[in-house]
Design an enzyme around this catalytic site. Structure first.
Site, mmCIF file in Angstrom:
data_model
loop_
_atom_site.group_PDB
_atom_site.id
_atom_site.type_symbol
_atom_site.label_atom_id
_atom_site.label_comp_id
_atom_site.label_asym_id
_atom_site.label_seq_id
_atom_site.Cartn_x
_atom_site.Cartn_y
_atom_site.Cartn_z
ATOM 1 N N HIS A 145 0.871 -1.258 -0.023
ATOM 2 C CA HIS A 145 -0.146 -0.087 0.029
ATOM 3 C C HIS A 145 0.987 1.265 0.168
ATOM 4 O O HIS A 145 2.071 1.412 0.795
ATOM 5 C CB HIS A 145 -1.116 -0.061 1.087
ATOM 6 N N ASP A 152 -8.032 -5.701 0.266
ATOM 7 C CA ASP A 152 -8.420 -6.520 -0.682
ATOM 8 C C ASP A 152 -7.890 -8.008 -0.907
ATOM 9 O O ASP A 152 -8.313 -8.936 -1.471
ATOM 10 C CB ASP A 152 -8.008 -6.033 -2.021
HETATM 11 N N1 ACO Z 1 4.204 -7.560 -4.907
HETATM 12 C C1 ACO Z 1 5.437 -7.634 -4.878
HETATM 13 N N2 ACO Z 1 6.140 -6.749 -4.819
HETATM 14 C C2 ACO Z 1 5.552 -5.577 -4.560
HETATM 15 C C3 ACO Z 1 4.237 -5.424 -4.220
HETATM 16 C C4 ACO Z 1 3.527 -6.474 -4.308
HETATM 17 N N3 ACO Z 1 2.104 -6.608 -4.259
HETATM 18 N N4 ACO Z 1 3.868 -4.020 -4.004
HETATM 19 C C5 ACO Z 1 5.153 -3.282 -4.113
HETATM 20 N N5 ACO Z 1 6.367 -4.160 -4.420
HETATM 21 C C6 ACO Z 1 7.405 -3.708 -4.494
HETATM 22 C C7 ACO Z 1 7.609 -3.093 -5.709
HETATM 23 O O1 ACO Z 1 7.974 -3.538 -6.649
HETATM 24 C C8 ACO Z 1 9.002 -1.916 -5.339
HETATM 25 O O2 ACO Z 1 10.142 -2.838 -5.338
HETATM 26 P P1 ACO Z 1 11.270 -1.872 -5.559
HETATM 27 O O3 ACO Z 1 11.536 -0.761 -4.451
HETATM 28 O O4 ACO Z 1 12.591 -3.031 -5.588
HETATM 29 O O5 ACO Z 1 11.240 -1.199 -6.885
HETATM 30 C C9 ACO Z 1 8.372 -1.609 -3.748
HETATM 31 O O6 ACO Z 1 7.534 -2.687 -3.556
HETATM 32 C C10 ACO Z 1 7.380 -0.385 -3.848
HETATM 33 O O7 ACO Z 1 6.492 -0.532 -4.666
HETATM 34 P P2 ACO Z 1 5.609 0.650 -5.566
HETATM 35 O O8 ACO Z 1 4.957 -0.087 -6.729
HETATM 36 O O9 ACO Z 1 6.579 1.628 -5.954
HETATM 37 O O10 ACO Z 1 4.757 1.232 -4.324
HETATM 38 P P3 ACO Z 1 3.321 2.146 -4.580
HETATM 39 O O11 ACO Z 1 3.200 2.844 -3.250
HETATM 40 O O12 ACO Z 1 3.766 2.792 -5.905
HETATM 41 O O13 ACO Z 1 2.269 1.066 -4.958
HETATM 42 C C11 ACO Z 1 0.725 -0.428 -4.692
HETATM 43 C C12 ACO Z 1 1.364 0.478 -4.117
HETATM 44 C C13 ACO Z 1 0.110 -0.093 -6.250
HETATM 45 C C14 ACO Z 1 -0.696 -1.197 -3.790
HETATM 46 C C15 ACO Z 1 1.502 -1.807 -4.815
HETATM 47 O O14 ACO Z 1 1.849 -2.176 -3.565
HETATM 48 C C16 ACO Z 1 0.606 -2.787 -5.707
HETATM 49 O O15 ACO Z 1 0.673 -3.010 -6.823
HETATM 50 N N6 ACO Z 1 -0.100 -3.944 -4.963
HETATM 51 C C17 ACO Z 1 -0.488 -5.056 -5.339
HETATM 52 C C18 ACO Z 1 -1.992 -4.497 -5.907
HETATM 53 C C19 ACO Z 1 -2.839 -4.256 -4.867
HETATM 54 O O16 ACO Z 1 -3.044 -5.109 -4.132
HETATM 55 N N7 ACO Z 1 -3.522 -3.287 -5.220
HETATM 56 C C20 ACO Z 1 -4.443 -2.799 -3.983
HETATM 57 C C21 ACO Z 1 -4.175 -1.731 -3.211
HETATM 58 S S1 ACO Z 1 -5.177 -0.995 -2.066
HETATM 59 C C22 ACO Z 1 -6.486 -0.610 -2.559
HETATM 60 O O17 ACO Z 1 -6.648 0.267 -3.694
HETATM 61 C C23 ACO Z 1 -7.854 -0.945 -2.085
#
Ligand code: ACO
Length: 469
Positions: free
Chosen positions: A312, A370
């Site tokens: 998140h 979720d």
């Molecule tokens: N699985 C694996 N790696 C992940 C995940 C994940 N679910 N989420 C983040 N990371 C990693 C990224 O690859 C990144 O790694 P790095 O630093 O080595 O490049 C690091 O963690 C940071 O991730 P970002 O994508 O930069 O974080 P951001 O805050 O932009 O994204 C998000 C947050 C979109 C929720 C992301 O965690 C994600 O895609 N999660 C999966 C989808 C999800 O569950 N979405 C629902 C969100 S809650 C909602 O809307 C109700």
């Protein structure tokens, strides 16, 4: 609304020595903000913050999140307390008006909502133009936008009464809009709401009622679970879809069109579409019996797979909604003795392994709301492509309350970010023969082929026919 208290000045100095100070503002809670509205005017520079990781886009008094402490409040009340003590309609009232209702206020509100639950018959006809099997979110983007044609009538939304009416209409009509999206997609007849049912029960009734049966009975555990799921999703500060609603509204577009924009933004798997994606992920992992393999893929930067329902932007400790959702999942799955129990156990196993894994620990990735919501919704009998619609239904009150708060501000500023331009400098148009040759993109050539091949085929067909005749 107050813009916070000035607690000092932040001084910015550019490499050429030009300096300017900007007010440092403190709200009720959370980090202070540097008010950089006069930055360009004072220093002639912009800031760069794609994804708004360090930027507050507005001043708001509705929802507060402390991502490090796992705190979420609506109007100062903790989400855990609201989920345990209030109905969804009480929470709607709280988000809209700022305070929880008295018994009398709640009665009035409920009656106002129930009077608006039916939708225009012509709008029902609109659903018929979607093909069977269309994704219900695609239908929702269309029909909610179309509400503008039925309900907007060029209202003056500077008037708080008009904003209140529009908000009630949206909250009231959304359950029927969502239920018909489902029934259209599955070719089922439309069911109308009943005054005797609660808001949540009406939604379940419109979704699942079998017209061959007189009565409609639903397990109270399901009603309670849905009530809580709706409360958990009701608002979440300035997330992607809420910011979309605010940006759309900042141009003074009507509220129905703004909510349609919010629905589109919610749809993606990085946001509200994650609940559907989690279940697809669990299915795949179950089929292959490969938890470890999936986690390895999720950690691999060269693989597009992510652990859905994990991570998140704001929560870097735990998402309080996911804890409540886990409790709901236990209760629903045990009561219904559902076969989704197996998927739930798999989700628990994946969560345990991820929480013990260095990759997820280092990046502070925890289950979000979720991770477990899909398992509960599936156990209740809601089809997967409706999960995000249910999210949109619960979030409508948050979107409209945030829109209303923005509209109440006498100084309206259209949302218009700037950019760091890295394109060509200004240049002359060369004659076609002097232009640089570039490789044509594969997508473009494929597109040209796709557009032309049926046309060519049909021309050949006709020419051939003519020849034969
Ligand atoms: N699985 C694996 N790696 C992940 C995940 C994940 N679910 N989420 C983040 N990371 C990693 C990224 O690859 C990144 O790694 P790095 O630093 O080595 O490049 C690091 O963690 C940071 O991730 P970002 O994508 O930069 O974080 P951001 O805050 O932009 O994204 C998000 C947050 C979109 C929720 C992301 O965690 C994600 O895609 N999660 C999966 C989808 C999800 O569950 N979405 C629902 C969100 S809650 C909602 O809307 C109700």
């Amino acid at each position: 609304m107050s813009e916070g208290i000035k607690v000092g000045d932040a001084v910015i100095t550019l490499p050429d020595g030009t300096t300017a100070s900007f007010p440092l503002l403190k709200g009720t809670e959370g980090p202070a903000v540097i008010d950089i509205r006069a930055l360009y005017q004072k220093l002639g520079v912009f800031t760069l913050d794609p994804g708004f990781t360090s930027t507050s886009s507005c001043v708001s008094s509705i929802t507060y999140i402390d991502g490090d402490q796992g705190e979420l409040w609506y109007r100062g009340y903790r989400i855990q307390d609201l989920a345990n003590s209030c109905s969804f309609l009480e929470v709607c009232y709280l988000l809209m008006y700022g305070e929880l209702p008295t018994g009398e206020q709640l009665d009035h509100f409920e009656s106002a909502v129930k009077s608006e639950m039916c939708i225009h018959e012509k709008l029902i006809e609109f659903y018929r133009s979607f093909q069977q099997g269309a994704h219900p979110m695609a239908i929702m983007v269309g029909v909610v936008g179309a509400l503008s044609a039925f309900l907007d009538e060029k209202k003056n939304y500077d008037d708080p009464v008009e904003r209140e009416k529009a908000s009630i209409k949206l909250v009231a009509k959304f359950p029927m809009l969502a239920a018909i999206a489902y029934r259209t997609a599955y070719g089922l007849p439309v069911v109308y709401p009943k005054r005797k049912f609660s808001y949540i029960k009406n939604f379940l009734y419109m979704m699942f009622h079998d017209p061959m049966n007189e009565d409609f009975d639903v397990d109270p555990v399901i009603v309670e679970a849905m009530e809580k799921i709706f409360i958990l999703h009701a608002d979440h500060e300035q997330n992607a879809s809420t910011s979309t609603v605010r940006i759309a509204g900042s141009s003074l577009a009507n509220p129905f069109a703004c909510i349609a924009a919010g629905i589109a933004s919610l749809w993606g798997p990085m946001h509200g579409g994650a609940n559907e994606a989690v279940l697809n992920m669990l299915d795949e992992v179950k089929k292959r019996g490969a938890v470890d393999e999936y986690l390895t893929r999720a950690k691999d930067k060269n693989d597009s797979v992510r652990l859905m329902g994990f991570g998140h932007r704001v929560y870097k400790n735990f998402d309080p909604r996911s804890v409540i959702m886990g409790e709901i999942a236990h209760r629903v799955l045990e009561t219904l003795n559902s076969h989704e129990l197996e998927l739930f156990q798999l989700a628990i196993e994946m969560e345990k392994k991820a929480l013990a894994d260095e990759y997820f620990i280092k990046r502070k990735l925890y289950p979000n709301v979720d991770f477990y919501s899909g398992v509960v919704l599936e156990a209740i009998g809601i089809p997967r492509d409706m999960f995000t619609v249910i999210f949109a239904l619960s979030r409508t009150i948050g979107w409209i309350s945030q829109w209303s708060e923005m509209m109440a501000d006498p100084v309206k500023k259209i949302g218009r970010p700037r950019q760091l331009y890295v394109g060509e400098k200004c240049r002359q148009i060369p004659h076609a023969r002097d232009r640089l040759s570039r490789t044509i993109s594969p997508a473009l050539t494929q597109r040209t082929r796709n557009v032309w091949s049926p046309v060519k085929k049909s021309i050949h067909h006709h020419v051939h026919k003519l020849h034969v005749v």
